[in-house]
Structure formats: C-alpha cells, structure tokens
Design a protein around this motif. Structure first.
Motif, short mmCIF file in Angstrom:
data_model
loop_
_atom_site.label_atom_id
_atom_site.label_comp_id
_atom_site.label_asym_id
_atom_site.label_seq_id
_atom_site.Cartn_x
_atom_site.Cartn_y
_atom_site.Cartn_z
N ARG A 259 -8.14 20.08 38.60
CA ARG A 259 -7.42 21.53 38.36
C ARG A 259 -8.19 22.60 38.41
N MET B 155 -1.66 18.53 39.62
CA MET B 155 -0.56 20.04 39.05
C MET B 155 0.94 20.13 40.36
N SER B 156 1.30 19.83 38.59
CA SER B 156 3.16 19.70 39.59
C SER B 156 3.25 20.87 40.18
N TRP C 120 -3.29 26.19 32.24
CA TRP C 120 -3.81 25.33 32.94
C TRP C 120 -4.51 24.64 33.07
N LEU C 121 -5.47 24.55 32.20
CA LEU C 121 -7.19 23.57 31.76
C LEU C 121 -7.27 22.95 30.72
N GLY D 244 -7.47 20.82 27.17
CA GLY D 244 -6.62 19.44 27.14
C GLY D 244 -6.55 18.62 28.37
N ARG D 245 -6.35 19.21 29.09
CA ARG D 245 -5.94 18.08 30.30
C ARG D 245 -7.21 17.57 30.88
N ALA D 246 -7.02 15.93 31.33
CA ALA D 246 -7.94 15.33 31.80
C ALA D 246 -7.70 15.13 32.87
N ASP D 247 -7.41 16.22 33.46
CA ASP D 247 -7.26 16.28 35.11
C ASP D 247 -8.23 17.81 35.45
N LEU D 248 -9.16 18.06 34.19
CA LEU D 248 -9.93 19.88 33.98
C LEU D 248 -10.29 19.99 35.33
N GLU E 263 4.01 24.32 37.28
CA GLU E 263 2.84 24.43 37.66
C GLU E 263 2.19 25.67 38.29
#
Length: 203
Positions: free
Chosen positions: A142, A1-2, A132-133, A135-139, A5
């Motif tokens: 996160r 997470m940047s 924030w969650l 569709g994220r590959a690192d769900l 974000e």
C-alpha cells in the motif's frame, strides 16, 4: 486496496493538495515575483519534503509527535514563526528587482524543511497513515502505491499555482502602475500566509 479505498484516497489528495495553504501560496508568490524557473525548485521541494514526512509518519514518528505535547507545540510554533517571517519578506518586496536580489527567495532545502513545520502537511500524512496503512497486512505494498500518488498530487498542485503566478508576472510588473499591482499582490499573499499561520496556531 479496493476501488472504494482508492477513490476515497483520490478525493482526499485532490482536496488536500489543491486547496490554498502555505505551499500553494508560496508557489504562486515565488513564480509571480521570481518567474516560473526560479519557483520550480520550491515546487519540487514540496513533494520531496512531504514524502519524507509521510515516510516518517508511516514508520511511527507521527504517533510520537502526537504523544509528546511539547514536541507538537514546538513544531507548531516554528511553523507559525516561519510563515510570519515569509509574510514579512513578501511585504517588503515591492518590485521584481527586489525579489531577484533575494529579498524573497526560498531555497530547495528550506522548502523541504517547511513541510516538517506545516501542520496541514502533518495532518494529511497522519490521516493517510491512519486510514490506509495502519494495521494493514499489506502495509508495504500500500505504501508503494500511496507514496508516488501523493507526490504526484503535491507536484501537480504546486506547479498549477506556480503557473498561475507566472502568468500574472508581467501584468503585476506593469511599469505604468509603478509597481502598485505587485505591492498589492504581495500584500494579499502575505495576508494569506498570516491567516494560515493563525489557523495553524489553533491546532
């Protein structure tokens, strides 16, 4: 997470957690009427309940609720009814003695379940999942960061409001004013709950 974000998430946490709502109103009212110790179980129940709700939303339950208007309406109606019931109990509590004898009392599990009837809690959970969650590959990584962060904000905000309520407790119970201060305080808190119920019914 940047960092961007994370900063946006922290701003959302602050705005959502510390603005008045059913949870913070009840934390204040319970601590003022029952004392901080008795209010703590509700204070703790809020992040526990919201954490369960958030986990379910992250797993797809939130999308299902949005997709089924009848289910969404049922959640909304139950939430409004419960807040109005709590407001009625507050209105009937005129002395600390009445509060102590369970005229105004919310159990830990009632506090947990209130989160599932709280439209504000649903909106926050769905917003975080979408922003924030989803569709994220690192769900999963996160989720592991976001969940404890949100729980901490929920705990701190409700504890802050409960501390304010507990500090008002002695002043509200001043026998020289024959309970008038407490009655007006409870009426004000009941009015906030009714207004919140009205706001919830518009969604």
């Amino acid at each position: 997470m940047s960092n961007t974000e994370l900063s946006a998430l922290l701003l959302l946490c602050t705005a959502a957690s510390f603005t008045p709502g059913p949870n913070t109103t009840l934390s204040t009212a319970l601590a003022a009427n029952l004392g901080l110790r008795r209010a703590l179980r509700f204070v703790v129940s809020v992040p526990v309940g919201w954490g369960l709700l958030f986990s379910l939303c992250a797993g797809g339950v939130g999308a299902m609720v949005l997709a089924l208007p009848a289910l969404r309406l049922a959640v909304q109606a139950l939430g409004v009814a419960y807040l109005l019931w709590l407001a009625f109990k507050l209105l009937r509590t005129n002395t600390l003695a009445q509060a102590v004898t369970a005229q105004l009392d919310v159990t830990f599990w009632q506090g947990v379940m209130l989160q599932f009837l709280n439209i504000k809690a649903w909106m926050l959970a769905l917003t975080v999942v979408a922003g924030w969650l989803a569709g994220r590959a690192d769900l999963l990584s996160r989720f592991a960061v976001i969940l404890p962060l949100m729980l901490l904000f929920g705990l701190c905000s409700n504890l802050t409001y409960a501390l304010v309520g507990s500090l008002l407790r002695q002043w509200l119970a001043d026998p020289e004013h024959a309970g008038r201060r407490l009655r007006w305080f409870n009426r004000s808190m009941a009015a906030v709950l009714v207004a919140t119920a009205g706001w919830m019914s518009t969604f």
